[in-house]
Design a protein around this motif. Structure first.
Motif, PDB file in Angstrom:
ATOM      1  N   ALA A  17       0.838  -1.192   0.000  1.00 44.35           N
ATOM      2  CA  ALA A  17       0.000   0.000   0.000  1.00 44.35           C
ATOM      3  C   ALA A  17       0.876   1.245   0.000  1.00 44.35           C
ATOM      4  CB  ALA A  17      -0.906   0.006   1.223  1.00 44.35           C
ATOM      5  N   LEU A  18       0.536   2.205  -0.841  1.00 37.87           N
ATOM      6  CA  LEU A  18       1.208   3.504  -0.877  1.00 37.87           C
ATOM      7  C   LEU A  18       0.243   4.547  -0.316  1.00 37.87           C
ATOM      8  CD1 LEU A  18       3.238   5.673  -1.655  1.00 37.87           C
ATOM      9  CD2 LEU A  18       2.447   5.475  -4.039  1.00 37.87           C
ATOM     10  N   VAL A  19       0.500   5.017   0.889  1.00 39.16           N
ATOM     11  CA  VAL A  19      -0.415   5.935   1.566  1.00 39.16           C
ATOM     12  C   VAL A  19       0.167   7.339   1.553  1.00 39.16           C
ATOM     13  CG1 VAL A  19      -1.633   6.457   3.711  1.00 39.16           C
ATOM     14  CG2 VAL A  19      -1.261   4.066   3.036  1.00 39.16           C
ATOM     15  N   HIS A  20      -0.455   8.236   0.797  1.00 34.78           N
ATOM     16  CA  HIS A  20      -0.048   9.643   0.800  1.00 34.78           C
ATOM     17  C   HIS A  20      -0.557  10.331   2.065  1.00 34.78           C
ATOM     18  CE1 HIS A  20       1.382   9.385  -3.349  1.00 34.78           C
ATOM     19  NE2 HIS A  20       0.269   8.727  -3.631  1.00 34.78           N
ATOM     20  N   HIS A  21      -1.810  10.097   2.388  1.00 36.41           N
ATOM     21  CA  HIS A  21      -2.375  10.480   3.688  1.00 36.41           C
ATOM     22  C   HIS A  21      -3.682   9.711   3.864  1.00 36.41           C
ATOM     23  CE1 HIS A  21      -5.652  13.084   2.186  1.00 36.41           C
ATOM     24  NE2 HIS A  21      -4.795  13.453   1.257  1.00 36.41           N
ATOM     25  N   PRO A  22      -4.044   9.380   5.111  1.00 38.78           N
ATOM     26  CA  PRO A  22      -5.251   8.576   5.321  1.00 38.78           C
ATOM     27  C   PRO A  22      -6.495   9.258   4.754  1.00 38.78           C
ATOM     28  CG  PRO A  22      -3.903   8.576   7.299  1.00 38.78           C
ATOM     29  CD  PRO A  22      -3.291   9.588   6.360  1.00 38.78           C
ATOM     30  N   LEU A  23      -7.347   8.477   4.115  1.00 36.00           N
ATOM     31  CA  LEU A  23      -8.542   9.019   3.463  1.00 36.00           C
ATOM     32  C   LEU A  23      -9.478   9.699   4.448  1.00 36.00           C
ATOM     33  CD1 LEU A  23      -9.388   6.037   1.080  1.00 36.00           C
ATOM     34  CD2 LEU A  23      -8.126   8.127   0.537  1.00 36.00           C
ATOM     35  N   SER A  24      -9.563   9.186   5.664  1.00 33.84           N
ATOM     36  CA  SER A  24     -10.513   9.747   6.635  1.00 33.84           C
ATOM     37  C   SER A  24     -10.080  11.102   7.158  1.00 33.84           C
ATOM     38  CB  SER A  24     -10.702   8.778   7.809  1.00 33.84           C
ATOM     39  OG  SER A  24      -9.467   8.474   8.414  1.00 33.84           O
ATOM     40  N   LEU A  25      -8.865  11.560   6.811  1.00 35.06           N
ATOM     41  CA  LEU A  25      -8.392  12.874   7.248  1.00 35.06           C
ATOM     42  C   LEU A  25      -8.699  13.970   6.231  1.00 35.06           C
ATOM     43  CD1 LEU A  25      -4.966  12.026   8.931  1.00 35.06           C
ATOM     44  CD2 LEU A  25      -7.220  12.272   9.972  1.00 35.06           C
ATOM     45  N   GLU A  26      -9.435  13.627   5.177  1.00 33.37           N
ATOM     46  CA  GLU A  26      -9.843  14.644   4.210  1.00 33.37           C
ATOM     47  C   GLU A  26     -10.782  15.639   4.887  1.00 33.37           C
ATOM     48  OE1 GLU A  26      -9.336  16.668   1.062  1.00 33.37           O
ATOM     49  OE2 GLU A  26      -8.547  14.634   0.966  1.00 33.37           O
ATOM     50  N   THR A  27     -10.641  16.902   4.547  1.00 34.22           N
ATOM     51  CA  THR A  27     -11.461  17.958   5.145  1.00 34.22           C
ATOM     52  C   THR A  27     -12.882  17.917   4.599  1.00 34.22           C
ATOM     53  OG1 THR A  27      -9.510  19.347   5.393  1.00 34.22           O
ATOM     54  CG2 THR A  27     -11.648  20.457   5.476  1.00 34.22           C
ATOM     55  N   GLY A  28     -13.858  18.172   5.471  1.00 35.35           N
ATOM     56  CA  GLY A  28     -15.238  18.325   5.054  1.00 35.35           C
ATOM     57  C   GLY A  28     -16.065  17.061   5.010  1.00 35.35           C
ATOM     58  N   LEU A  29     -15.518  15.944   5.476  1.00 40.74           N
ATOM     59  CA  LEU A  29     -16.271  14.690   5.462  1.00 40.74           C
ATOM     60  C   LEU A  29     -17.335  14.690   6.559  1.00 40.74           C
ATOM     61  CD1 LEU A  29     -13.347  12.123   5.081  1.00 40.74           C
ATOM     62  CD2 LEU A  29     -14.955  12.823   3.296  1.00 40.74           C
ATOM     63  N   ALA A  30     -18.500  14.151   6.244  1.00 42.99           N
ATOM     64  CA  ALA A  30     -19.507  13.925   7.277  1.00 42.99           C
ATOM     65  C   ALA A  30     -18.987  12.859   8.234  1.00 42.99           C
ATOM     66  CB  ALA A  30     -20.817  13.470   6.645  1.00 42.99           C
ATOM     67  N   PRO A  31     -19.360  12.934   9.517  1.00 38.48           N
ATOM     68  CA  PRO A  31     -18.837  11.968  10.497  1.00 38.48           C
ATOM     69  C   PRO A  31     -19.040  10.515  10.092  1.00 38.48           C
ATOM     70  CG  PRO A  31     -19.927  13.774  11.630  1.00 38.48           C
ATOM     71  CD  PRO A  31     -20.189  13.974  10.163  1.00 38.48           C
ATOM     72  N   GLY A  32     -20.201  10.197   9.540  1.00 40.44           N
ATOM     73  CA  GLY A  32     -20.453   8.822   9.125  1.00 40.44           C
ATOM     74  C   GLY A  32     -19.516   8.386   8.018  1.00 40.44           C
ATOM     75  N   ARG A  33     -19.287   9.251   7.034  1.00 43.18           N
ATOM     76  CA  ARG A  33     -18.377   8.928   5.935  1.00 43.18           C
ATOM     77  C   ARG A  33     -16.948   8.814   6.446  1.00 43.18           C
ATOM     78  NH1 ARG A  33     -17.110   6.169   1.564  1.00 43.18           N
ATOM     79  NH2 ARG A  33     -15.938   7.344  -0.014  1.00 43.18           N
ATOM     80  N   GLN A  34     -16.586   9.663   7.392  1.00 48.18           N
ATOM     81  CA  GLN A  34     -15.249   9.598   7.970  1.00 48.18           C
ATOM     82  C   GLN A  34     -15.015   8.258   8.661  1.00 48.18           C
ATOM     83  OE1 GLN A  34     -14.326  12.392  11.211  1.00 48.18           O
ATOM     84  NE2 GLN A  34     -12.464  12.919  10.084  1.00 48.18           N
ATOM     85  N   ARG A  35     -15.997   7.812   9.435  1.00 44.41           N
ATOM     86  CA  ARG A  35     -15.871   6.511  10.112  1.00 44.41           C
ATOM     87  C   ARG A  35     -15.803   5.373   9.095  1.00 44.41           C
ATOM     88  NH1 ARG A  35     -19.665   9.031  13.561  1.00 44.41           N
ATOM     89  NH2 ARG A  35     -21.380   7.975  12.489  1.00 44.41           N
TER      90      ARG A  35
END
Length: 354
Positions: free
Chosen positions: A95-113
């Protein structure tokens, strides 16, 4: 024996963002080091692929030969938990991780989880994980990734001519970033609105089409603050266009809410530019204190104060520029990065066969 791997990317490898640029340069570097690298697209729309894209990804993965070493960009791998688990025994996932997907700005809490859980499960199937900064390596502890499985391979930076600046008159501020909520363009416009009596022009280079709603909101904010003509949205620029903007800049500004590394920040250092940015993610690792003013992410008053200091104090700009010139000497080259990436792949292959 020839070293080889498959490199799977979401969408189009030619997309002009920092993450895709990293992927392109690593692929080129591996090939220059005599690796055989097969690049395949997993389809569009990540990290929210539709059914057609998921079917395309499934077909690509099922077509890979057993025991293939497979590097997958994290923008896709993080939402491929079930597919990754189904093939974990026959493929060697990296896996090549640039940054975790859940740390994207503006996500709804459910989508973040949802994204956090998906990426955690996907990473459990990986033989190894390559990240682009020490900050991202630290962040993956929350995803239950053992530090022994993580290799840090920072992006390289091309040698660059020192910026010449804008000359007498207005200072040229430069922001290079795709217009998305995470990059903080709206915050920057709000901060600058109270400094309209100072002599400056802000040049923003970066896609206006990846998040059309964000771009439209930014254009509306510029008009609402009366800054049309002071804040210029150039959209995507090719390499020559970016070089021209860097060359004519006096200060680089990027008020991101998170960065997995910040390739544009390193590029600014390579041009000897003073930096105004934030303390988010890997930015403090990328931008040394001597080269920039870093403020808490999302705090418009702190951002405005930093901008005011740099706009009004020529000696401060000169000191920060000198710090940037010192930092540029320590930036890794793309050859360095490709060699470290190859070493990480080789080490993971050895561990898998042990």
């Amino acid at each position: 024996m020839t070293a080889r791997c498959s490199f799977l990317v979401p969408g189009d490898l030619g997309t002009r963002t920092g993450g895709y640029a990293y992927d392109r340069r690593i692929v080129d570097g591996l090939r220059a080091a005599r690796w055989q690298v097969e690049v395949q697209s997993l389809g569009p729309g990540y990290p929210a692929p539709d059914a057609a894209a998921r079917a395309m990804a499934r077909g690509v993965v099922e077509g890979l030969a057993d025991d293939t070493l497979v590097v997958v960009d994290g923008l896709a791998f993080g939402v491929m938990a079930e597919l990754a688990a189904a093939h974990a025994q026959r493929l060697r996932w990296m896996a090549l991780v640039h940054h975790p997907l859940s740390l994207e700005t503006g996500l709804a809490p459910g989508r973040q989880r949802e994204l956090f859980d998906s990426e955690r499960r996907a990473l459990a199937s990986a033989r190894g994980v390559i990240v682009t900064s020490r900050a991202t390596a630290r962040a993956l502890a929350a995803f239950e990734v053992d530090a022994a499985r993580i290799a840090v391979v920072e992006p390289g930076t091309d040698p660059a001519a020192l910026a010449q600046g804008s000359g007498p008159g207005e200072l040229a501020l430069l922001c290079v970033a795709t217009v998305t909520p995470r990059k903080g363009h709206a915050l920057l416009v709000e901060a600058l609105a109270a400094l309209r009596d100072r002599p400056w022009t802000l040049h923003c280079a970066g896609s206006l089409t990846m998040d059309p709603a964000c771009a439209a909101a930014l254009a509306g904010a510029i008009d609402a603050h009366g800054l049309k003509g002071r804040v210029l949205l150039h959209g995507e620029r090719d390499e020559a266009g970016l070089r021209a903007l860097y060359a004519a800049a006096d200060v680089f500004v990027l008020p991101s809410f998170h960065e997995g590394y910040g390739m544009a920040l390193a590029e600014a250092l390579a041009h000897g530019l003073p930096v105004i940015s934030t303390l988010a993610g890997a930015i403090p690792d990328t931008v040394p204190a001597a080269a920039g003013l870093l403020v808490p992410p999302g705090e418009v008053d702190a951002l405005r104060a930093a901008l005011q200091r740099v706009l009004e104090d020529a000696d401060l700009r000169a000191r920060l520029s000198e710090g940037a010139r010192e930092a540029r000497r320590r930036l890794p080259t793309w050859a360095d990065s490709a060699a470290r990436f190859a070493a990480a792949l080789t080490a993971a292959g050895r561990a898998a066969s042990a």
